[in-house]
Design a protein around this motif. Structure first.
Motif, PDB file in Angstrom:
ATOM      1  N   UNK A 273     -16.899  52.137  20.240  1.00 25.41           N
ATOM      2  CA  UNK A 273     -17.208  51.798  21.620  1.00 25.41           C
ATOM      3  C   UNK A 273     -17.496  53.026  22.473  1.00 25.41           C
ATOM      4  N   UNK A 274     -18.511  52.913  23.318  1.00 19.69           N
ATOM      5  CA  UNK A 274     -18.670  53.844  24.429  1.00 19.69           C
ATOM      6  C   UNK A 274     -17.754  53.358  25.539  1.00 19.69           C
TER       7      UNK A 274
ATOM      8  N   UNK B 162      -3.410  35.812  20.252  1.00 20.68           N
ATOM      9  CA  UNK B 162      -4.050  37.014  19.738  1.00 20.68           C
ATOM     10  C   UNK B 162      -5.315  37.440  20.445  1.00 20.68           C
ATOM     11  N   UNK B 163      -5.530  37.003  21.679  1.00 18.05           N
ATOM     12  CA  UNK B 163      -6.723  37.419  22.413  1.00 18.05           C
ATOM     13  C   UNK B 163      -6.551  38.789  23.058  1.00 18.05           C
ATOM     14  N   UNK B 164      -7.666  39.432  23.345  1.00 21.77           N
ATOM     15  CA  UNK B 164      -7.635  40.742  23.994  1.00 21.77           C
ATOM     16  C   UNK B 164      -7.535  40.597  25.509  1.00 21.77           C
TER      17      UNK B 164
ATOM     18  N   UNK C 262     -10.893  47.348  28.576  1.00 22.29           N
ATOM     19  CA  UNK C 262     -12.159  47.033  29.236  1.00 22.29           C
ATOM     20  C   UNK C 262     -12.254  45.562  29.630  1.00 22.29           C
ATOM     21  N   UNK C 263     -11.408  44.721  29.058  1.00 23.27           N
ATOM     22  CA  UNK C 263     -11.339  43.325  29.495  1.00 23.27           C
ATOM     23  C   UNK C 263     -10.696  43.196  30.876  1.00 23.27           C
ATOM     24  N   UNK C 264      -9.917  44.181  31.280  1.00 28.64           N
ATOM     25  CA  UNK C 264      -9.021  44.007  32.428  1.00 28.64           C
ATOM     26  C   UNK C 264      -9.204  45.015  33.547  1.00 28.64           C
TER      27      UNK C 264
ATOM     28  N   UNK D 235       0.580  47.989  27.944  1.00 24.94           N
ATOM     29  CA  UNK D 235       0.051  48.846  26.878  1.00 24.94           C
ATOM     30  C   UNK D 235      -1.215  48.216  26.321  1.00 24.94           C
ATOM     31  N   UNK D 236      -2.314  48.964  26.332  1.00 28.11           N
ATOM     32  CA  UNK D 236      -3.595  48.474  25.809  1.00 28.11           C
ATOM     33  C   UNK D 236      -4.272  49.566  25.013  1.00 28.11           C
TER      34      UNK D 236
END
Length: 564
Positions: free
Chosen positions: A507-508, A431-433, A462-464, A455-456
């Motif tokens: 989030x910005x 379940x991590x982002x 923003x993690x990737x 799909x995000x």
């Protein structure tokens, strides 16, 4: 009498001569890549670091393909995606300390989803081990301890002669059911020093099989054959063991409805008359499962998501088949059968009796699905259903998709027809982002002739974003759909329900189209109405692409209480 395990292969004169005079200039790093080549590896993922440089220098001189990512955790996700698509152990090269630790969330996902990843990390020189604190850069008191609770197994090489055997042992562990990530650790000086160990030839890393105990399958077959209302829950173990055809044969012989877990998407045909699809978060389906007098659970641990957040209270007998011994009866009493799903289903097919043919089970399935659809249709969620339908329309039937933890993924778990086994993957294991895009890159490395969808949400994306550079550098055919709702959408909903007002979820974010184009990756801003067309065009185009959908999606209500 001679047994196979008594046979010893004698080297030929040429092999003996080669072993006595190994090429000069080889190091411990060469032993690593030679062993991987001998085991059948073709591709390595990773990110270099100071202590791992001898490993990467050997990789430079080898015939292994290297795909470098920008963040170690993303490299781990890429290896995970490669392992899921190919079924092969995906080598992942990491450096000591911070580099290794950064990959922990990815390895946790691989462990939860049983993805075969072979992580090989450097370690500080030997003189800094055994409790000695020599002040080496990146030094940890006990690096392997950080991984023991995450990976399937830990393997340590402290001398060069140990390297081939240790890596072969780790390879076997990663690919023996249940698949999973494994950890290999080798000190920097062992990797860097010149070696006189002979060139590695054909190491033995054959995974072992896990057949069921016959007395247990006999009992299971009897229970299923005499059941009035048998139902099957098919999990990810069915997909990983390539047992989908066996599952269908058994379901049809028993006239048993089948529901697939979120990890088992595609294990059973979506529109089959016995298919309950994947509506595990809907109370109508939970009630139906509770009414089964025998519930056959194959390749699932019956965890939180598969039991409607632990509200499932079975009244009948459970037969549970799982390759992970720790998952048997972990949540519900059952007849536990420790076995590979394919071998266990094969054994059941040999002994189970065929049910009388009638339309009772199929009619019950239609009734449950009709009630679920009526509830969903009454919640005013046409946008969400149309967006998911557009994704299915645009995605080729054989193309894999990788889904991050975002609201559209929660919809897809229940309502998306994966089409085929091993084509829909998500981060629901841990379940991590940040999972979807780098994992999709790994899948594209495995099969560069097929488009891949990631799909995000904007939060997970923003993690990737750094891996847009990886996608462009390797020209990988991954289309990244980013649903931009201005925050952590699912957490926004959870917090709103639990506390009345969410906090920390807004989030910005950047202009994702402009950001993609700054990496040389084509970007498209779309709408729900044009999504199917824009997404299909991006998937057909060569190389990477980004499609951004500004939309604020909502979750469906799946309890007996009608959503308002």
């Amino acid at each position: 009498m001679t047994h196979d395990h008594d046979l010893v292969l004698r080297p030929t004169p040429a092999q003996t001569a080669a072993a006595l005079a190994p090429p000069a200039g080889r190091t411990g790093g060469d032993l690593v890549v030679e062993t991987l080549r001998g085991l059948g590896a073709t591709t390595v993922f990773g990110l270099p670091g100071q202590h791992a440089l001898p490993l990467f220098d050997a990789l430079r001189r080898s015939r292994l393909r290297y795909v470098g990512l920008r963040v170690e955790n993303n490299a781990g996700f890429a290896a995970d995606g490669y392992g899921r698509i190919t079924g092969e152990a995906a080598p992942l090269f990491l450096s000591t300390g911070p580099g290794a630790l950064t990959a922990l969330p990815a390895l946790q996902e691989s462990a939860a989803a049983s993805a075969p990843v072979l992580a090989i990390s450097s370690q500080v020189p030997v003189d800094g081990l055994g409790g000695h604190r020599r002040g080496h850069l990146h030094e940890l008191r006990d690096q392997q301890a950080s991984f023991r609770d995450v990976v399937k197994s830990v393997h340590i090489a402290r001398t060069q002669s140990q390297i081939p055997s240790v890596i072969a042992e780790a390879w076997e562990s990663a690919l023996s059911a249940p698949h999973g990530p494994v950890w290999v650790e080798i000190p920097q000086d062992v990797l860097a020093a010149e070696t006189s160990v002979p060139v590695v030839v054909a190491p033995d890393g054959i995974p072992h099989e896990l057949p069921p105990r016959p007395e247990l399958t006999a009992v299971a077959a009897h229970l299923l054959s005499t059941a009035a209302r048998p139902v099957i829950v098919a999990g990810g173990g069915v997909v990983r063991s390539d047992a989908s055809k066996k599952l269908r044969q058994l379901a049809e012989r028993l006239d048993a409805p089948v529901v697939t877990t979120f990890g088992g998407k595609g294990a059973f045909p979506w529109h089959h008359p016995l298919s309950l699809q994947s509506w595990l978060e809907d109370r109508h389906l939970t009630d139906f499962l509770e009414e089964a007098d025998v519930l056959l659970v194959v390749g699932s641990g019956l965890g939180e998501l598969s039991t409607n957040y632990r509200t499932f209270a079975p009244r009948g007998r459970i037969v549970q088949i799982d390759a992970d011994l720790g998952k048997l009866e972990a949540n519900y009493p059952a007849l536990g059968i420790h076995a590979d799903a394919r071998l266990a289903l094969t054994a059941l097919l040999e002994t189970v009796e065929e049910a009388r043919a009638d339309d009772g089970a199929a009619a019950a399935v239609r009734d449950v699905l009709d009630r679920i659809r009526q509830r969903i249709d009454g919640q005013g969620l046409r946008l969400e259903q149309d967006v998911l339908a557009a994704v299915r329309e645009a995605l080729p039937a054989t193309a894999p998709s990788f889904w991050d933890m975002t609201i559209l993924t929660y919809w897809a778990w229940s309502a998306f027809d994966a089409g085929r086994p091993n084509t829909m993957h998500s981060a629901q294991g841990a379940g991590g982002l940040g999972y979807a895009f780098p994992a999709a890159l790994g899948a594209a490395v495995a099969d560069p002739d097929s488009p891949v969808l990631a799909v995000s949400g904007d939060g997970g994306a923003l993690y990737s974003v750094a891996e847009l550079a990886t996608a462009r550098q390797h020209d990988l055919p991954v289309t990244w759909l980013i649903v931009d709702d201005g925050g952590y959408g699912i957490l926004r909903e959870y917090a709103g329900e639990a506390y009345g007002e969410p906090f920390g979820t807004e989030l910005s974010r950047p202009d994702f189209v402009a950001l993609a184009e700054s990496f040389g990756v084509p970007g498209t801003r779309t709408t729900p109405e044009s999504l199917a067309t824009d997404l299909a065009a991006a998937l057909k185009a060569p190389g990477p692409s980004v499609v951004v959908l500004p939309a604020r999606l909502r979750m469906f209500g799946a309890t007996h209480t009608q959503a308002t």
